[in-house]
Design a protein around this motif. Structure first.
Motif, PDB file in Angstrom:
ATOM      1  N   GLY A   1       0.767  -1.245   0.000  1.00 59.32           N
ATOM      2  CA  GLY A   1       0.000   0.000   0.000  1.00 59.32           C
ATOM      3  C   GLY A   1       0.788   1.279   0.000  1.00 59.32           C
ATOM      4  O   GLY A   1       0.202   2.364   0.053  1.00 59.32           O
ATOM      5  N   ASP A   2       2.134   1.213  -0.068  1.00 56.83           N
ATOM      6  CA  ASP A   2       2.943   2.435  -0.008  1.00 56.83           C
ATOM      7  C   ASP A   2       3.553   2.791  -1.353  1.00 56.83           C
ATOM      8  O   ASP A   2       4.451   3.637  -1.430  1.00 56.83           O
ATOM      9  CB  ASP A   2       4.045   2.282   1.036  1.00 56.83           C
ATOM     10  CG  ASP A   2       4.954   1.091   0.760  1.00 56.83           C
ATOM     11  OD1 ASP A   2       4.656   0.324  -0.181  1.00 56.83           O
ATOM     12  OD2 ASP A   2       5.952   0.913   1.493  1.00 56.83           O
ATOM     13  N   GLY A   3       3.070   2.156  -2.423  1.00 53.60           N
ATOM     14  CA  GLY A   3       3.609   2.460  -3.746  1.00 53.60           C
ATOM     15  C   GLY A   3       4.811   1.621  -4.133  1.00 53.60           C
ATOM     16  O   GLY A   3       5.294   1.728  -5.267  1.00 53.60           O
ATOM     17  N   SER A   4       5.297   0.790  -3.233  1.00 55.02           N
ATOM     18  CA  SER A   4       6.427  -0.080  -3.561  1.00 55.02           C
ATOM     19  C   SER A   4       5.960  -1.228  -4.448  1.00 55.02           C
ATOM     20  O   SER A   4       4.769  -1.540  -4.524  1.00 55.02           O
ATOM     21  CB  SER A   4       7.074  -0.626  -2.287  1.00 55.02           C
ATOM     22  OG  SER A   4       6.141  -1.406  -1.552  1.00 55.02           O
ATOM     23  N   ALA A   5       6.897  -1.862  -5.151  1.00 54.69           N
ATOM     24  CA  ALA A   5       6.556  -2.981  -6.025  1.00 54.69           C
ATOM     25  C   ALA A   5       6.005  -4.137  -5.191  1.00 54.69           C
ATOM     26  O   ALA A   5       6.471  -4.382  -4.066  1.00 54.69           O
ATOM     27  CB  ALA A   5       7.782  -3.428  -6.804  1.00 54.69           C
ATOM     28  N   PRO A   6       5.022  -4.849  -5.690  1.00 52.32           N
ATOM     29  CA  PRO A   6       4.482  -5.993  -4.943  1.00 52.32           C
ATOM     30  C   PRO A   6       5.561  -7.039  -4.672  1.00 52.32           C
ATOM     31  O   PRO A   6       6.484  -7.224  -5.479  1.00 52.32           O
ATOM     32  CB  PRO A   6       3.393  -6.537  -5.869  1.00 52.32           C
ATOM     33  CG  PRO A   6       3.022  -5.388  -6.752  1.00 52.32           C
ATOM     34  CD  PRO A   6       4.294  -4.613  -6.953  1.00 52.32           C
ATOM     35  N   LEU A   7       5.445  -7.703  -3.548  1.00 55.50           N
ATOM     36  CA  LEU A   7       6.345  -8.794  -3.204  1.00 55.50           C
ATOM     37  C   LEU A   7       5.701 -10.101  -3.661  1.00 55.50           C
ATOM     38  O   LEU A   7       4.637 -10.480  -3.165  1.00 55.50           O
ATOM     39  CB  LEU A   7       6.596  -8.821  -1.697  1.00 55.50           C
ATOM     40  CG  LEU A   7       7.351 -10.038  -1.150  1.00 55.50           C
ATOM     41  CD1 LEU A   7       8.763 -10.097  -1.727  1.00 55.50           C
ATOM     42  CD2 LEU A   7       7.379 -10.021   0.380  1.00 55.50           C
TER      43      LEU A   7
ATOM     44  N   GLY B   1       2.547   6.759   7.969  1.00 52.46           N
ATOM     45  CA  GLY B   1       1.288   6.773   7.240  1.00 52.46           C
ATOM     46  C   GLY B   1       0.423   5.583   7.629  1.00 52.46           C
ATOM     47  O   GLY B   1       0.806   4.746   8.453  1.00 52.46           O
ATOM     48  N   THR B   2      -0.744   5.523   7.023  1.00 57.44           N
ATOM     49  CA  THR B   2      -1.660   4.410   7.233  1.00 57.44           C
ATOM     50  C   THR B   2      -1.834   3.699   5.908  1.00 57.44           C
ATOM     51  O   THR B   2      -2.231   4.320   4.903  1.00 57.44           O
ATOM     52  CB  THR B   2      -3.007   4.900   7.770  1.00 57.44           C
ATOM     53  OG1 THR B   2      -2.798   5.582   9.019  1.00 57.44           O
ATOM     54  CG2 THR B   2      -3.946   3.717   7.996  1.00 57.44           C
ATOM     55  N   TYR B   3      -1.539   2.399   5.883  1.00 55.34           N
ATOM     56  CA  TYR B   3      -1.476   1.680   4.611  1.00 55.34           C
ATOM     57  C   TYR B   3      -2.351   0.413   4.641  1.00 55.34           C
ATOM     58  O   TYR B   3      -2.245  -0.402   5.560  1.00 55.34           O
ATOM     59  CB  TYR B   3      -0.033   1.268   4.308  1.00 55.34           C
ATOM     60  CG  TYR B   3       0.930   2.439   4.285  1.00 55.34           C
ATOM     61  CD1 TYR B   3       0.990   3.286   3.193  1.00 55.34           C
ATOM     62  CD2 TYR B   3       1.763   2.688   5.375  1.00 55.34           C
ATOM     63  CE1 TYR B   3       1.873   4.366   3.170  1.00 55.34           C
ATOM     64  CE2 TYR B   3       2.650   3.761   5.365  1.00 55.34           C
ATOM     65  CZ  TYR B   3       2.694   4.594   4.253  1.00 55.34           C
ATOM     66  OH  TYR B   3       3.564   5.662   4.242  1.00 55.34           O
ATOM     67  N   PRO B   4      -3.210   0.272   3.617  1.00 58.42           N
ATOM     68  CA  PRO B   4      -3.939  -0.993   3.467  1.00 58.42           C
ATOM     69  C   PRO B   4      -3.014  -2.038   2.851  1.00 58.42           C
ATOM     70  O   PRO B   4      -2.208  -1.729   1.970  1.00 58.42           O
ATOM     71  CB  PRO B   4      -5.076  -0.629   2.502  1.00 58.42           C
ATOM     72  CG  PRO B   4      -4.506   0.476   1.666  1.00 58.42           C
ATOM     73  CD  PRO B   4      -3.576   1.251   2.581  1.00 58.42           C
ATOM     74  N   VAL B   5      -3.107  -3.256   3.318  1.00 60.65           N
ATOM     75  CA  VAL B   5      -2.250  -4.342   2.820  1.00 60.65           C
ATOM     76  C   VAL B   5      -3.149  -5.447   2.253  1.00 60.65           C
ATOM     77  O   VAL B   5      -4.117  -5.859   2.894  1.00 60.65           O
ATOM     78  CB  VAL B   5      -1.360  -4.912   3.943  1.00 60.65           C
ATOM     79  CG1 VAL B   5      -0.501  -6.057   3.415  1.00 60.65           C
ATOM     80  CG2 VAL B   5      -0.481  -3.807   4.522  1.00 60.65           C
ATOM     81  N   THR B   6      -2.820  -5.897   1.064  1.00 60.55           N
ATOM     82  CA  THR B   6      -3.564  -7.004   0.454  1.00 60.55           C
ATOM     83  C   THR B   6      -2.589  -8.121   0.081  1.00 60.55           C
ATOM     84  O   THR B   6      -1.409  -7.879  -0.190  1.00 60.55           O
ATOM     85  CB  THR B   6      -4.329  -6.564  -0.806  1.00 60.55           C
ATOM     86  OG1 THR B   6      -3.400  -6.065  -1.775  1.00 60.55           O
ATOM     87  CG2 THR B   6      -5.346  -5.485  -0.476  1.00 60.55           C
ATOM     88  N   MET B   7      -3.112  -9.335   0.093  1.00 62.52           N
ATOM     89  CA  MET B   7      -2.310 -10.500  -0.275  1.00 62.52           C
ATOM     90  C   MET B   7      -3.138 -11.380  -1.207  1.00 62.52           C
ATOM     91  O   MET B   7      -4.234 -11.814  -0.855  1.00 62.52           O
ATOM     92  CB  MET B   7      -1.885 -11.272   0.972  1.00 62.52           C
ATOM     93  CG  MET B   7      -0.803 -12.334   0.718  1.00 62.52           C
ATOM     94  SD  MET B   7      -1.474 -13.924   0.175  1.00 62.52           S
ATOM     95  CE  MET B   7      -2.414 -14.424   1.601  1.00 62.52           C
ATOM     96  N   THR B   8      -2.621 -11.609  -2.407  1.00 60.06           N
ATOM     97  CA  THR B   8      -3.306 -12.432  -3.402  1.00 60.06           C
ATOM     98  C   THR B   8      -2.632 -13.804  -3.459  1.00 60.06           C
ATOM     99  O   THR B   8      -1.415 -13.894  -3.634  1.00 60.06           O
ATOM    100  CB  THR B   8      -3.270 -11.776  -4.791  1.00 60.06           C
ATOM    101  OG1 THR B   8      -3.955 -10.516  -4.718  1.00 60.06           O
ATOM    102  CG2 THR B   8      -3.948 -12.657  -5.825  1.00 60.06           C
TER     103      THR B   8
END
Length: 303
Positions: free
Chosen positions: A215-221, A250-257
């Motif tokens: 959620g911070d604009g970094s490339a997905p892991l 900051g406050t960041y939403p995190v998603t995992m696919t």
């Protein structure tokens, strides 16, 4: 035998046969009509690969489409039905079909990895008579294996609802700037009992890849490692752990696919077949509040 006893025996015999055919009718022994294998809404009859090839050779079924107004019709008939041709409860078409076919209606033995299917019968349109012709037995039964249901298993896996795993981040609701936070997910193999064309099948889903977006604009892991949680006594998590380091507050939403691959087997067997392609599920964590820790000199002991 006395006349009264003989009459009672006849009545019992007739009642027994009536029960037999009533059960068979309820089970779809002669009521299930299949139009061109997989082109009809009635999916209760399945053709094996060998049967489809045989039908294509005999009736040019390969040229038949769902739009054909007179496609080949199919029925599966239990072997016991053609042994009761004298019964008044047997449908006329079945009585005539059994008497006109020379196919030996005997029980079929299949290997442990297969399921035995009843004999396959077909009826084709007779253009000269403007009607469907009599039913003919193509075989006395078939041994269906998992590969015969590959197309159906493929579709079932694609529409399968797989419960998304619950990922975790440590700490659970907050993190510190420039401190590596480990992430992990538990993904046991998931199995589902389904029926494909009336055949009990086990579908299995296995997680193969995990894609984390922090959620911070970094490339997905993207990783195949489910990660591991930190426990008391473990070393402090570093970059070698599956996780993330936020670089600003900051406050960041995190998603995992999660990406899943599948395989299937006939229920009660251990002969597995892979399903082509994969499916995904998405889980959400957080939002995570990232804080900045500052050092400060104090006069005295804290706490």
């Amino acid at each position: 035998m006395r006349p009264l006893a003989r009459a009672a025996a006849v009545i019992l015999s007739v009642c027994a046969l009536a029960a037999l055919y009533a059960d068979a009718a309820r089970a779809g022994a002669w009521d299930d009509v299949k139009i061109d294998s997989k082109a009809d809404e009635n999916e209760s009859i399945v053709l094996t690969a060998k049967e489809e090839a045989l039908v294509a050779t005999l009736h040019n079924a390969s040229a038949t489409t769902a739009a054909n107004p007179h496609p080949t019709r199919y029925k599966r008939i239990t072997t016991v039905l053609c042994q009761r041709t004298e019964s008044v409860f047997q449908p006329q078409w079945l009585r005539e079909a059994c008497q006109s076919n020379e196919t030996t209606m005997t029980e079929l033995e299949c290997p442990p990895e297969a399921v035995a299917l009843e004999g396959l019968w077909t009826s084709v349109w007779e253009t000269e008579n403007d009607r469907y012709g009599p039913w003919h037995a193509l075989n006395r039964g078939s041994c269906l294996v998992a590969a015969d249901l590959r197309a159906e298993a493929q579709f079932a896996f694609e529409v399968l609802t797989i419960p998304a795993p619950e990922p975790s981040i440590q700490p659970t609701q907050w993190a510190l700037v420039n401190v590596h936070s480990p992430v992990s997910v538990t993904t046991p193999v998931q199995r589902f009992d389904v029926e494909l064309l009336g055949i009990p099948v086990v579908l299995e889903a296995t997680a193969t890849t995990f894609t984390w977006n922090f959620g911070d604009g970094s490339a997905p892991l993207v990783t195949q490692d489910p990660g591991r949680p930190w426990h008391e006594g473990d070393p402090i998590p570093d970059e070698s752990w599956v996780g993330h380091t936020w670089t600003r507050k900051g406050t960041y939403p995190v998603t995992m696919t999660t990406t899943w691959q599948g395989r299937f087997a006939l229920a009660g067997t251990d002969a597995w077949e892979d399903v082509d392609g994969d499916v995904t599920t998405t889980s959400t964590v957080g939002p995570i509040q990232v804080l900045e820790a500052r050092s400060q000199l104090v006069d005295g002991t804290l706490g």
